[in-house]
Design an enzyme around this catalytic site. Structure first.
Site, PDB file in Angstrom:
ATOM      1  N   HIS A   1      -3.417   0.769  -3.397  1.00  0.00           N
ATOM      2  CA  HIS A   1      -3.535  -0.275  -2.380  1.00  0.00           C
ATOM      3  C   HIS A   1      -2.460  -1.326  -2.625  1.00  0.00           C
ATOM      4  O   HIS A   1      -1.852  -1.369  -3.691  1.00  0.00           O
ATOM      5  CB  HIS A   1      -4.923  -0.912  -2.442  1.00  0.00           C
ATOM      6  CG  HIS A   1      -6.001  -0.040  -1.904  1.00  0.00           C
ATOM      7  ND1 HIS A   1      -7.168  -0.544  -1.404  1.00  0.00           N
ATOM      8  CD2 HIS A   1      -6.098   1.308  -1.778  1.00  0.00           C
ATOM      9  CE1 HIS A   1      -7.948   0.439  -0.992  1.00  0.00           C
ATOM     10  NE2 HIS A   1      -7.320   1.580  -1.215  1.00  0.00           N
TER      11      HIS A   1
ATOM     12  N   GLU B   1      -2.519  -4.578  -3.227  1.00  0.00           N
ATOM     13  CA  GLU B   1      -2.738  -5.449  -4.377  1.00  0.00           C
ATOM     14  C   GLU B   1      -2.576  -4.686  -5.688  1.00  0.00           C
ATOM     15  O   GLU B   1      -1.997  -5.200  -6.640  1.00  0.00           O
ATOM     16  CB  GLU B   1      -4.149  -6.070  -4.311  1.00  0.00           C
ATOM     17  CG  GLU B   1      -4.391  -6.919  -3.095  1.00  0.00           C
ATOM     18  CD  GLU B   1      -4.953  -6.177  -1.894  1.00  0.00           C
ATOM     19  OE1 GLU B   1      -5.530  -6.842  -1.022  1.00  0.00           O
ATOM     20  OE2 GLU B   1      -4.803  -4.934  -1.805  1.00  0.00           O
TER      21      GLU B   1
ATOM     22  N   ASN C   1       0.854  -1.175   0.000  1.00  0.00           N
ATOM     23  CA  ASN C   1       0.000   0.000   0.000  1.00  0.00           C
ATOM     24  C   ASN C   1       0.898   1.235   0.000  1.00  0.00           C
ATOM     25  O   ASN C   1       1.782   1.363   0.844  1.00  0.00           O
ATOM     26  CB  ASN C   1      -0.898  -0.033   1.249  1.00  0.00           C
ATOM     27  CG  ASN C   1      -1.927   1.062   1.255  1.00  0.00           C
ATOM     28  OD1 ASN C   1      -1.583   2.240   1.197  1.00  0.00           O
ATOM     29  ND2 ASN C   1      -3.179   0.692   1.339  1.00  0.00           N
TER      30      ASN C   1
ATOM     31  N   ASP D   1      -8.202   4.842   4.753  1.00  0.00           N
ATOM     32  CA  ASP D   1      -7.851   3.772   3.833  1.00  0.00           C
ATOM     33  C   ASP D   1      -9.067   2.936   3.438  1.00  0.00           C
ATOM     34  O   ASP D   1      -9.182   2.506   2.300  1.00  0.00           O
ATOM     35  CB  ASP D   1      -6.767   2.866   4.435  1.00  0.00           C
ATOM     36  CG  ASP D   1      -6.135   1.966   3.379  1.00  0.00           C
ATOM     37  OD1 ASP D   1      -5.553   2.515   2.437  1.00  0.00           O
ATOM     38  OD2 ASP D   1      -6.248   0.741   3.497  1.00  0.00           O
TER      39      ASP D   1
ATOM     40  N   CYS E   1     -10.114  -5.258  -0.266  1.00  0.00           N
ATOM     41  CA  CYS E   1     -11.260  -4.353  -0.320  1.00  0.00           C
ATOM     42  C   CYS E   1     -12.020  -4.609  -1.623  1.00  0.00           C
ATOM     43  O   CYS E   1     -11.582  -5.393  -2.470  1.00  0.00           O
ATOM     44  CB  CYS E   1     -10.779  -2.902  -0.250  1.00  0.00           C
ATOM     45  SG  CYS E   1      -9.954  -2.346  -1.767  1.00  0.00           S
TER      46      CYS E   1
ATOM     47  N   CYS F   1      -9.953  -3.842  -4.881  1.00  0.00           N
ATOM     48  CA  CYS F   1      -8.955  -4.872  -5.185  1.00  0.00           C
ATOM     49  C   CYS F   1      -9.626  -6.186  -5.561  1.00  0.00           C
ATOM     50  O   CYS F   1      -9.160  -6.889  -6.466  1.00  0.00           O
ATOM     51  CB  CYS F   1      -8.002  -5.031  -4.011  1.00  0.00           C
ATOM     52  SG  CYS F   1      -7.017  -3.528  -3.718  1.00  0.00           S
TER      53      CYS F   1
ATOM     54  N   SER G   1      -7.299  -9.037   3.920  1.00  0.00           N
ATOM     55  CA  SER G   1      -8.397  -9.361   3.009  1.00  0.00           C
ATOM     56  C   SER G   1      -8.676  -8.193   2.056  1.00  0.00           C
ATOM     57  O   SER G   1      -8.713  -7.039   2.481  1.00  0.00           O
ATOM     58  CB  SER G   1      -9.647  -9.683   3.830  1.00  0.00           C
ATOM     59  OG  SER G   1     -10.676 -10.130   3.002  1.00  0.00           O
TER      60      SER G   1
END
Length: 152
Positions: free
Chosen positions: A55, A57, A44, A145, A82, A85, A80
């Site tokens: 982010h 990912e 991130n 975030d 969002c 993503c 996990s």
């Protein structure tokens, strides 16, 4: 089921998350791999770059560059995913995601599963502890975030 390869790449994702935390950002790291081959890793970078969609990912996938296919790849993420993503995972056709932790943030595992993505929940203690520390120390940044409105 978590394999030794999964553990190895999840550890790299954790180290990316820790680097992000040490830089003053959100501690979320990610790795893209095909079998035993590392394709890319990222973290991130929203704070560091002032980029709202950087982010973990997304940073990892951006660093992976163009790929002909993601059909044999696994995405590893310390937290996990969002919805943004998760949507990208579906859009790219990534078939498998290994999630370091979903205790501090239950992302969109059901959304992904409903679209045929295999989800492996690792319950990684290091990932859980780092995110918990971040949420306790920087609640405003965490709320930003995950797009929670602080002014209500």
């Amino acid at each position: 089921m978590l394999t030794e390869t999964d553990r190895k790449f999840l550890q790299i994702a954790y180290r990316e998350a820790l680097a992000g935390f040490d830089e003053g950002g959100c501690p979320i790291g990610s790795v893209l791999a095909e079998g035993d081959r590392l394709i890319a890793q990222g973290r991130n970078q929203r704070v560091q770059r002032g980029d709202p969609i950087a982010h973990g990912e997304m940073d990892c996938l951006r660093k992976a560059g163009r790929q002909r296919s993601y059909r044999k790849m696994t995405l590893y993420t310390s937290l996990s995913p969002c919805m943004m993503c998760a949507g990208t995972i579906v859009q790219f056709g990534i078939p498998r995601v290994v999630v370091g932790e979903n205790v501090n943030f239950g992302g969109n595992e059901d959304f992904l599963r409903e679209r045929g993505v295999e989800i492996i929940l690792a319950g990684d203690r290091d990932c859980i502890a780092l995110m918990q520390r971040f949420i306790e120390e920087k609640p405003e940044l965490w709320a930003e975030d995950i797009a929670e409105d602080q002014e209500s």
